[in-house]
Scaffold this motif. Structure first.
Motif, PDB file in Angstrom:
ATOM      1  N   LEU B  10       0.827  -1.205   0.000  1.00  0.00           N
ATOM      2  CA  LEU B  10       0.000   0.000   0.000  1.00  0.00           C
ATOM      3  C   LEU B  10       0.863   1.257   0.000  1.00  0.00           C
ATOM      4  CD1 LEU B  10      -2.873  -0.841   2.497  1.00  0.00           C
ATOM      5  CD2 LEU B  10      -3.160  -0.038   0.170  1.00  0.00           C
ATOM      6  N   ILE B  11       1.832   1.295   0.916  1.00  0.00           N
ATOM      7  CA  ILE B  11       2.649   2.499   1.047  1.00  0.00           C
ATOM      8  C   ILE B  11       3.543   2.666  -0.183  1.00  0.00           C
ATOM      9  CG2 ILE B  11       4.462   3.566   2.443  1.00  0.00           C
ATOM     10  CD1 ILE B  11       3.181   2.235   4.883  1.00  0.00           C
ATOM     11  N   ALA B  14       1.449   3.873  -3.110  1.00  0.00           N
ATOM     12  CA  ALA B  14       1.044   5.263  -2.891  1.00  0.00           C
ATOM     13  C   ALA B  14       2.208   6.214  -3.184  1.00  0.00           C
ATOM     14  CB  ALA B  14       0.560   5.450  -1.449  1.00  0.00           C
ATOM     15  N   CYS B  15       3.396   5.859  -2.718  1.00  0.00           N
ATOM     16  CA  CYS B  15       4.579   6.700  -2.984  1.00  0.00           C
ATOM     17  C   CYS B  15       4.863   6.756  -4.485  1.00  0.00           C
ATOM     18  CB  CYS B  15       5.789   6.156  -2.242  1.00  0.00           C
ATOM     19  SG  CYS B  15       5.736   6.390  -0.464  1.00  0.00           S
ATOM     20  N   ALA B  17       2.715   6.336  -6.934  1.00  0.00           N
ATOM     21  CA  ALA B  17       1.657   7.087  -7.622  1.00  0.00           C
ATOM     22  C   ALA B  17       1.908   8.591  -7.523  1.00  0.00           C
ATOM     23  CB  ALA B  17       0.295   6.740  -7.033  1.00  0.00           C
ATOM     24  N   ILE B  18       2.506   9.028  -6.417  1.00  0.00           N
ATOM     25  CA  ILE B  18       2.791  10.449  -6.243  1.00  0.00           C
ATOM     26  C   ILE B  18       4.070  10.838  -6.971  1.00  0.00           C
ATOM     27  CG2 ILE B  18       3.373  12.215  -4.541  1.00  0.00           C
ATOM     28  CD1 ILE B  18       0.488  11.453  -4.450  1.00  0.00           C
ATOM     29  N   GLN B  19       5.069   9.969  -6.936  1.00  0.00           N
ATOM     30  CA  GLN B  19       6.414  10.371  -7.324  1.00  0.00           C
ATOM     31  C   GLN B  19       6.700  10.185  -8.809  1.00  0.00           C
ATOM     32  OE1 GLN B  19       8.082  11.796  -5.041  1.00  0.00           O
ATOM     33  NE2 GLN B  19       9.987  12.169  -6.147  1.00  0.00           N
ATOM     34  N   LEU B  20       6.052   9.222  -9.467  1.00  0.00           N
ATOM     35  CA  LEU B  20       6.369   8.957 -10.863  1.00  0.00           C
ATOM     36  C   LEU B  20       5.962  10.138 -11.737  1.00  0.00           C
ATOM     37  CD1 LEU B  20       5.378   5.200 -11.161  1.00  0.00           C
ATOM     38  CD2 LEU B  20       7.652   6.176 -11.374  1.00  0.00           C
ATOM     39  N   ASP B  21       6.830  10.474 -12.701  1.00  0.00           N
ATOM     40  CA  ASP B  21       6.573  11.646 -13.538  1.00  0.00           C
ATOM     41  C   ASP B  21       5.531  11.378 -14.606  1.00  0.00           C
ATOM     42  OD1 ASP B  21      10.088  12.409 -13.346  1.00  0.00           O
ATOM     43  OD2 ASP B  21       8.410  13.200 -12.172  1.00  0.00           O
ATOM     44  N   ALA B  23       2.242  10.264 -16.198  1.00  0.00           N
ATOM     45  CA  ALA B  23       0.894  10.161 -15.619  1.00  0.00           C
ATOM     46  C   ALA B  23       0.339   8.740 -15.715  1.00  0.00           C
ATOM     47  CB  ALA B  23      -0.048  11.140 -16.319  1.00  0.00           C
ATOM     48  N   ALA B  26       1.787   6.568 -13.082  1.00  0.00           N
ATOM     49  CA  ALA B  26       1.215   6.913 -11.782  1.00  0.00           C
ATOM     50  C   ALA B  26      -0.173   6.289 -11.624  1.00  0.00           C
ATOM     51  CB  ALA B  26       1.126   8.439 -11.640  1.00  0.00           C
ATOM     52  N   VAL B  27      -0.948   6.269 -12.691  1.00  0.00           N
ATOM     53  CA  VAL B  27      -2.285   5.663 -12.623  1.00  0.00           C
ATOM     54  C   VAL B  27      -2.177   4.151 -12.421  1.00  0.00           C
ATOM     55  CG1 VAL B  27      -4.397   5.249 -13.914  1.00  0.00           C
ATOM     56  CG2 VAL B  27      -3.369   7.501 -13.945  1.00  0.00           C
ATOM     57  N   LEU B  30      -1.575   3.592  -8.900  1.00  0.00           N
ATOM     58  CA  LEU B  30      -2.821   3.755  -8.148  1.00  0.00           C
ATOM     59  C   LEU B  30      -3.705   2.523  -8.268  1.00  0.00           C
ATOM     60  CD1 LEU B  30      -4.297   5.935  -6.444  1.00  0.00           C
ATOM     61  CD2 LEU B  30      -5.546   6.523  -8.510  1.00  0.00           C
ATOM     62  N   PHE B  33      -2.457   0.144  -5.916  1.00  0.00           N
ATOM     63  CA  PHE B  33      -2.860   0.598  -4.585  1.00  0.00           C
ATOM     64  C   PHE B  33      -4.279   0.131  -4.270  1.00  0.00           C
ATOM     65  CE2 PHE B  33      -2.916   3.328  -0.946  1.00  0.00           C
ATOM     66  CZ  PHE B  33      -4.187   3.876  -0.887  1.00  0.00           C
TER      67      PHE B  33
END
Lengths: 103, 155
Positions: B10-11, B14-15, B17-21, B23, B26-27, B30, B33
């Motif tokens: 999970l963590i 989540a990291c 999904a926020i950090q990857l440039d 999009a 990142a999805v 998610l 997640f």
């Protein structure tokens, strides 16, 4: 497992993303993380207490959250096509330029 | 042990999904997640919550993938490996307090004889009211945007 700590960490990650990222989609992903972290508390605590109220609240909250996500995504796509950028900083600069040209 | 692995997943996702440039990446993070969340709910005996989260997560991820393809642009001077390593390191560090402060052994529960349908039926009025409030606020927001747009075009 102390689920409150896990959800607090996830909420912290979501808040960090909300404050630090400038891309519209990253902001929406951060909001989704915060929503899931908050609802995780309801579900896990109610499951430990052997009650169904937390699951019910998750269903109510998540269905609303998904509708809001869809509308926010449509708005983002409209803004991106109109102004040609998805960066919040550039959108703010465009807005300042627009106000300066009006005045 | 399985719960700790799910918490780490999970963590980490989540990291990422926020950090990857990118999009789209990142999805995808998610989406992983949401999968970890479903597993967590299932291992806690919250079967309805797991199934509902899986269904809603699938819809949300499909929308976000479409939007990610439309909204993504190549970031200037991106360092994908560096951001990936930063996200993994942050996830490992953040998982430590979640695992070390865990108490007890998780006994899988089975959600038999839970009055779920009675609870859901009892809260239907609040559900309808909340959805009505959301629709009202969205309608007001759209009306304000259209009014501003119309006022801007007139000027």
């Amino acid at each position: 497992m102390e689920y409150i700590i896990l959800s607090a960490i996830l909420m912290g990650i979501g808040i960090y993303g909300l404050l630090s990222k400038r891309h519209l989609l990253k902001v929406l992903i951060s909001i989704e993380l915060i929503a899931v972290a908050a609802s995780m508390n309801f579900v896990t605590l109610s499951a430990q207490a052997n009650k169904a109220l937390g699951e019910t609240l998750l269903i109510l909250a998540f269905s609303t959250d998904t509708c809001v996500t869809a509308i926010v995504l449509a708005t983002m796509i409209y803004i991106s096509r109109k102004y040609g950028t998805s960066d919040l900083t550039k959108l703010a600069e465009l807005e300042e330029k627009g106000e300066a040209s009006k005045s | 042990m399985i719960i700790e692995l799910i918490a780490f997943g999970l963590i980490l996702t989540a990291c990422l999904a926020i950090q990857l440039d990118e999009a789209v990446y990142a999805v995808f993070s998610l989406a992983c997640f949401f999968l970890c969340t479903v597993l967590l709910y299932a291992f806690n005996g919250a079967d309805f919550a797991a199934i509902f989260t899986f269904a809603m997560g699938a819809g949300t991820i499909s929308l976000l993938l479409l939007a990610g393809g439309i909204l993504s642009d190549k970031p200037e001077g991106s360092k994908p490996l560096r951001s990936l390593l930063t996200a993994v390191l942050a996830a490992v560090v953040l998982t430590v307090p979640a695992i070390l402060l865990s108490a007890g052994i998780i006994i899988p529960r089975f959600s038999f004889n839970l009055p779920f349908e009675h609870t859901l039926w009892g809260l239907r009025a609040m559900d309808i009211l909340l959805q009505g409030l959301v629709m009202l606020s969205v309608a007001i927001g759209i009306a304000i945007i259209l009014h501003e747009k119309h006022g801007g075009e007139k000027a």
